[in-house]
Design a protein around this motif. Sequence first.
Motif, PDB file in Angstrom:
ATOM      1  N   UNK A 268       0.811  -1.220   0.000  1.00 41.43           N
ATOM      2  CA  UNK A 268       0.000   0.000   0.000  1.00 41.43           C
ATOM      3  C   UNK A 268       0.841   1.265   0.000  1.00 41.43           C
ATOM      4  N   UNK A 269       0.326   2.287  -0.645  1.00 38.45           N
ATOM      5  CA  UNK A 269       0.951   3.604  -0.615  1.00 38.45           C
ATOM      6  C   UNK A 269       0.304   4.462   0.466  1.00 38.45           C
ATOM      7  N   UNK A 270       1.110   5.298   1.091  1.00 34.56           N
ATOM      8  CA  UNK A 270       0.595   6.292   2.023  1.00 34.56           C
ATOM      9  C   UNK A 270       0.998   7.675   1.520  1.00 34.56           C
ATOM     10  N   UNK A 271       0.505   8.710   2.180  1.00 29.43           N
ATOM     11  CA  UNK A 271       0.752  10.076   1.730  1.00 29.43           C
ATOM     12  C   UNK A 271       1.953  10.711   2.417  1.00 29.43           C
ATOM     13  N   UNK A 272       2.506  10.013   3.430  1.00 27.18           N
ATOM     14  CA  UNK A 272       3.661  10.530   4.173  1.00 27.18           C
ATOM     15  C   UNK A 272       3.385  11.909   4.766  1.00 27.18           C
ATOM     16  N   UNK A 283      -4.237   1.318   5.847  1.00 32.50           N
ATOM     17  CA  UNK A 283      -4.328   1.249   4.390  1.00 32.50           C
ATOM     18  C   UNK A 283      -5.605   0.536   3.985  1.00 32.50           C
ATOM     19  N   UNK A 284      -6.057   0.846   2.797  1.00 35.48           N
ATOM     20  CA  UNK A 284      -7.229   0.176   2.251  1.00 35.48           C
ATOM     21  C   UNK A 284      -6.962  -1.319   2.077  1.00 35.48           C
ATOM     22  N   UNK A 285      -5.733  -1.668   1.678  1.00 32.70           N
ATOM     23  CA  UNK A 285      -5.364  -3.089   1.526  1.00 32.70           C
ATOM     24  C   UNK A 285      -5.564  -3.848   2.824  1.00 32.70           C
ATOM     25  N   UNK A 286      -5.040  -3.282   3.913  1.00 34.06           N
ATOM     26  CA  UNK A 286      -5.167  -3.959   5.206  1.00 34.06           C
ATOM     27  C   UNK A 286      -6.634  -4.100   5.598  1.00 34.06           C
ATOM     28  N   UNK A 287      -7.386  -3.022   5.462  1.00 31.25           N
ATOM     29  CA  UNK A 287      -8.794  -3.025   5.873  1.00 31.25           C
ATOM     30  C   UNK A 287      -9.579  -4.087   5.116  1.00 31.25           C
ATOM     31  N   UNK A 288      -9.488  -4.078   3.787  1.00 32.41           N
ATOM     32  CA  UNK A 288     -10.279  -5.015   2.994  1.00 32.41           C
ATOM     33  C   UNK A 288      -9.806  -6.453   3.166  1.00 32.41           C
ATOM     34  N   UNK A 289      -8.495  -6.657   3.260  1.00 33.90           N
ATOM     35  CA  UNK A 289      -7.984  -8.018   3.450  1.00 33.90           C
ATOM     36  C   UNK A 289      -8.458  -8.596   4.771  1.00 33.90           C
ATOM     37  N   UNK A 290      -8.395  -7.794   5.820  1.00 36.90           N
ATOM     38  CA  UNK A 290      -8.831  -8.299   7.129  1.00 36.90           C
ATOM     39  C   UNK A 290     -10.322  -8.607   7.146  1.00 36.90           C
ATOM     40  N   UNK A 419      -6.570   5.129   0.579  1.00 36.20           N
ATOM     41  CA  UNK A 419      -6.673   4.391  -0.687  1.00 36.20           C
ATOM     42  C   UNK A 419      -6.136   5.270  -1.809  1.00 36.20           C
ATOM     43  N   UNK A 420      -4.819   5.482  -1.791  1.00 38.17           N
ATOM     44  CA  UNK A 420      -4.186   6.364  -2.779  1.00 38.17           C
ATOM     45  C   UNK A 420      -3.227   5.588  -3.681  1.00 38.17           C
ATOM     46  N   UNK A 421      -3.558   4.337  -3.933  1.00 32.65           N
ATOM     47  CA  UNK A 421      -2.742   3.541  -4.840  1.00 32.65           C
ATOM     48  C   UNK A 421      -1.908   2.504  -4.127  1.00 32.65           C
ATOM     49  N   UNK A 422      -1.298   1.643  -4.929  1.00 33.53           N
ATOM     50  CA  UNK A 422      -0.479   0.548  -4.412  1.00 33.53           C
ATOM     51  C   UNK A 422       0.803   0.459  -5.230  1.00 33.53           C
ATOM     52  N   UNK A 463       2.129  -6.577 -11.172  1.00 25.80           N
ATOM     53  CA  UNK A 463       3.583  -6.596 -10.966  1.00 25.80           C
ATOM     54  C   UNK A 463       4.302  -5.966 -12.163  1.00 25.80           C
ATOM     55  N   UNK A 464       3.591  -5.851 -13.273  1.00 22.31           N
ATOM     56  CA  UNK A 464       4.121  -5.169 -14.474  1.00 22.31           C
ATOM     57  C   UNK A 464       3.493  -3.789 -14.638  1.00 22.31           C
ATOM     58  N   UNK A 465       2.187  -3.714 -14.406  1.00 26.14           N
ATOM     59  CA  UNK A 465       1.448  -2.475 -14.652  1.00 26.14           C
ATOM     60  C   UNK A 465       1.465  -1.521 -13.460  1.00 26.14           C
ATOM     61  N   UNK A 466       1.675  -2.063 -12.255  1.00 21.15           N
ATOM     62  CA  UNK A 466       1.675  -1.240 -11.058  1.00 21.15           C
ATOM     63  C   UNK A 466       0.303  -1.042 -10.455  1.00 21.15           C
ATOM     64  N   UNK A 467      -0.736  -1.454 -11.113  1.00 22.19           N
ATOM     65  CA  UNK A 467      -2.104  -1.295 -10.632  1.00 22.19           C
ATOM     66  C   UNK A 467      -3.023  -1.130 -11.826  1.00 22.19           C
ATOM     67  N   UNK A 468      -3.911  -2.113 -12.047  1.00 22.44           N
ATOM     68  CA  UNK A 468      -4.766  -2.058 -13.236  1.00 22.44           C
ATOM     69  C   UNK A 468      -6.035  -2.845 -12.963  1.00 22.44           C
ATOM     70  N   UNK A 469      -6.851  -3.003 -13.986  1.00 22.12           N
ATOM     71  CA  UNK A 469      -8.120  -3.702 -13.834  1.00 22.12           C
ATOM     72  C   UNK A 469      -7.933  -5.208 -13.941  1.00 22.12           C
TER      73      UNK A 469
END
Length: 490
Positions: A268-272, A283-290, A419-422, A463-469
Amino acid sequence: MTEQENIQARRSEPWRDELRRGMKAKERGERPRVHMPELDAEYRSHSLKEEVNLGLTKEQAMFEAARCLDCANPTCMEGCPVNIQIPSFVKNIECGEFLEAAKVLKETSALPAVCGRVCPQEKQCEAKCIYIQKMKKEPVAIGYLERFAADYERESGQMSLPELAPANGIKIAAVGSGPAGLAFAGDMAKLGYDVTVFEALHEIGGVLKYGIPEFRLPNEIVDVEINVLRKMGVKFVNNCIVGKTISREDLLNDGFKGIFAASGAGLPNFMNIPGENLIGVMSCNEFLTRVNLMDASNPESDTPVQMGKKVAVIGAGNTAMDAVRTAKRLGAEKAYIVYRRSEEEMPARIEEVKHAKEEGIIFHTLHNPLRYEGDENGRVQRMLLQKMELGEPDASGRRKPVAIEGATEWFDVDQVIVSVGVSPNPLIPSTFKGLEVTKWGTIVVNQETMQSALPEVYAGGDIVRGGATVILAMGDGRKAAAAMDKALRN
């Protein structure tokens, strides 16, 4: 009345009048697009498991399929990354040959019931439909029809398998069981290869399971698609982290002749910004995965999520919509989308934004967080928002958000989901020595073949696109399978 009968009743009753109006319109030479039946917004906003979209009736599906104009040059196919024979499956539905329609889908798609639910058809196949291209009317509902055919086959109990080539005994590995890995595995199995898919988590399905809530994509649907792959001979190994549990060298020593890396973008990306380490910021990843995989909505589970009453989700993609709608279902009294651009620039599907609004989600656009502050217990209590305005378009074509100098406001929250990207999972790029990697951590591949700098390693998806459909990832998997097969035969 059984649950299936309940679903059929929900599908049919409210839509019979609309169907009659549609038939009369067709008699007048008009062809209105059907609308998907949905659960009531108030009811569904409290239901974590029930699917919002209910699917088409047979009558609706056949009526919608009849809208297809049988174009001599079916431009809709140009928008499909997995090359589905769209006119063929649509015409089968029009003729009532629903099982044949499902077979056509399976010729090129390993996940038709999934794609019919979550793919952005409005930006792909439907965007190329002649209705919208030439006539400025609503396109044929290709996504609805894809879902209908796949669901009909499943509910009929007559699941078919695609034609398989004779087994050739050549072992192939796929790393990751998300859409790219599953599409690759399906195509390689059709070509006769001995395919094993390695998954790091305890559930097979990758982002389809951990990233998408069941009210949008039920796990049962994903499991059925995976079981079709099993029947085709694909093997699955879960709880196995390639790059840690086993290495690339281990796979080669075990006789695998090709490896497809589809390990996704789970970082997950954060805004720092100040305060991101406060309790209640995740992160959105953590929330949805859990929630999706670890029963976190259950307070008795090992990893429960302590749901806030005023929840803000930062971002406006499909994942952000999934998170904010999940928060609402878990008891948030106020659930907000906070987004630095306007609604017009939101990357989420129009349908997802519509559903969120109907469920009571509050949109706080043209605002961007600057910092979070907590209470005496270290839990987030409020955030400072910068007011924004839109400037000139950026590289994505969306108007760039610009801060309004001196315009800030404090906003009370007790939970923030970012949820600002991965970013790509770094394990494969760091442990497969010899891979070429971009500055963003994605694997560099030949875009025509998806082959990496390591001849036996191909890669696709996030892993190639960085985030896609989902559908773009599946397209990568299909492309890699065709290229790997050609290379191995040569």
